[in-house]
Design an enzyme around this catalytic site. Structure first.
Site, short mmCIF file in Angstrom:
data_model
loop_
_atom_site.label_atom_id
_atom_site.label_comp_id
_atom_site.label_asym_id
_atom_site.label_seq_id
_atom_site.Cartn_x
_atom_site.Cartn_y
_atom_site.Cartn_z
N GLY A 71 4.29 3.59 -0.17
CA GLY A 71 3.43 4.03 -1.11
C GLY A 71 2.72 2.80 -1.51
N THR A 72 3.27 1.80 -1.82
CA THR A 72 2.78 0.61 -2.06
C THR A 72 2.08 -0.17 -1.10
OG1 THR A 72 4.66 0.11 -3.44
CG2 THR A 72 3.46 -1.67 -3.03
N CYS A 325 11.93 -1.13 -18.11
CA CYS A 325 13.23 -1.75 -17.57
C CYS A 325 13.36 -2.56 -16.36
CB CYS A 325 14.29 -0.44 -17.34
SG CYS A 325 13.56 0.97 -16.27
C1 LIG Z 1 6.78 5.72 -6.49
C2 LIG Z 1 5.34 5.41 -6.46
C3 LIG Z 1 4.67 4.33 -5.82
C4 LIG Z 1 5.19 3.55 -4.79
O1 LIG Z 1 5.65 4.20 -3.45
P1 LIG Z 1 6.85 3.40 -2.90
O2 LIG Z 1 6.69 4.31 -1.58
O3 LIG Z 1 8.04 3.23 -3.75
O4 LIG Z 1 6.09 2.05 -2.49
C5 LIG Z 1 3.04 4.39 -5.88
N1 LIG Z 1 2.40 5.04 -6.87
C6 LIG Z 1 3.18 6.13 -7.73
C7 LIG Z 1 2.45 6.83 -8.52
C8 LIG Z 1 4.73 5.97 -7.41
O5 LIG Z 1 5.06 6.94 -8.30
#
Ligand SMILES: *Cc1c(COP(=O)(O)O)cnc(C)c1O
Length: 390
Positions: A71-72, A325
């Protein structure tokens, strides 16, 4: 000890059906989907099916799906693409309750790259100040990026309404829908968004696989420049196994969507009402009506979230606290601070995030554990006297 997992906004269990779908592609079918031979091409064919399933979950065209590593990466590539496509535009707009994948990126672009970042505030219930957002839209704006649903409180922004106003002005609109996916229906076409991020591990697929939806026709600049994969929008040999897992997870998510809106929501509401009824000095964070059906952010006056978590942990209960945290600090999170949640209640905030794997018995066990835990902690708290916060 049996684990009671109520931390699904942090990550989710990889569904058994997803694992089953992936296993052959770790071993037997290791071909490169780009190869000309049949052995590789059969993996390529499987990826086409997976891409379709991912597209179906958000009502996109398979050609609009770009697989990323998380997601990042999806968030970062959306923003960098917009900046590269609009080299003269210096304003970038987001909110002050975003996930660090957007928040820290915007801060970096502001502090190190000379962009003018606007962080639109939220009110006490976590609702975005829409007037301020619309007033901040200028010809100089390269992108507006706003999350569909907040990972800490579950509060949803009215993305379709916002996307319409933003794109009408010819400004690119991105939404981080990582938390919304699989919990509420998403239709990219109806919502009118240009770019949208998803992450596999939040929807019962493995970690390390993400998706960026890129609307057909928008100018896209790749973040990873390399091979022809993903139609040149993201170089690098595909993470075949995870893409196949994600396809299955999206298919399951579409099937489970009605369940999340009913059964999971009922469990969350049950947990919430039990805690409000049985424990004094409790407050729920975020607008009730527009929350994700699975999320409960709840503050217990005059106690420390970390201490409660430790007591829950002894019973195998997994939840999160509302502190920052991740930075090793005990300050309330940026989200609770942006909502101006009073300090003594923000400190004692827990987040329970459920999935369709949870049961009513588990909710009862959480309540049974929490009631005496809070009592014990308050007996030691200097901020709690005669049944109320001082
Ligand atoms: C977990 C999350 C991300 C990041 O996703 P990853 O796959 O862990 O990089 C981005 N935005 C939101 C809202 C999230 O909850």
């Amino acid at each position: 000890m049996k684990v009671i997992y109520t931390d699904n906004n942090a990550t989710t269990k990889v569904a058994d059906e997803v694992i089953e779908e992936m296993v052959p592609y770790f071993g037997e079918y290791y071909g490169n989907p780009s190869s000309m031979h049949t052995f590789g091409d059969q993996v390529g064919k499987k990826l086409i099916q997976s891409r379709q399933k991912v597209a179906d979950l958000i009502h996109a065209d398979p050609g609009e799906i770009v697989f990323t590593s998380c997601g990042t990466e999806s968030d970062n590539s959306a923003v960098f693409s917009a900046l590269n496509a609009n080299p003269d535009k210096k304003r970038i707009i987001t909110s002050n309750v975003e996930h660090p994948a957007i928040l820290n990126l915007f801060t970096y672009l502001q502090d190190k790259k000379g962009y003018e970042a606007v962080f639109v505030p939220v009110d006490k219930k976590g609702r975005l100040d829409l007037d301020m957002l619309y007033d901040s839209l200028t010809d100089d704006t390269a992108i507006v990026s706003l999350m569909w649903a907040n990972n800490e409180t579950g509060v949803m922004f009215p993305i379709p309404e916002i996307a319409k106003k933003v794109t009408e002005k010819g400004i690119l609109f991105h939404t981080d829908a990582v938390q919304a996916a699989g919990k509420v229906p998403i239709d990219v076409t109806a919502a009118g968004v240009d770019l949208l991020s998803l992450s596999g591990h939040k929807i019962h697929a493995p970690k390390g696989i993400g998706v960026l939806y890129v609307k057909k026709g928008i100018k896209f600049h790749p973040y990873l420049i390399g091979g022809h994969q993903e139609k040149g929008r993201r170089g690098g040999t595909e993470n075949t196994v995870s893409i196949i897992g994600l396809g299955k997870a999206c298919e399951l998510a579409a099937q489970h969507l009605p369940l999340v809106g009913t059964q999971v929501k009922e469990l969350r509401d049950y947990l919430q009402s039990q805690l409000l009824e049985k424990i004094p000095g409790v407050s729920v964070n975020g607008e009730w009506e527009t929350r994700l059906p699975n999320t409960l952010s709840i503050g217990f006056d005059a106690v420390e979230g970390e201490s409660i978590l430790m007591m829950l942990d002894r019973e195998g209960i997994c939840a999160s606290s509302g502190s920052a945290c991740t930075s090793g600090s005990l300050d309330p999170s940026h989200v609770l601070m942006a909502m101006k949640v009073p300090f003594k209640s923000a400190h004692g905030t827990l987040r329970f995030s459920l999935s369709h794997y949870n049961t009513k018995e588990e909710m009862d066990h959480i309540v049974k554990t929490l009631v005496p835990a809070i009592e014990t902690l308050r007996a030691m708290s200097p901020f709690w006297k005669d049944g109320k916060m001082v």
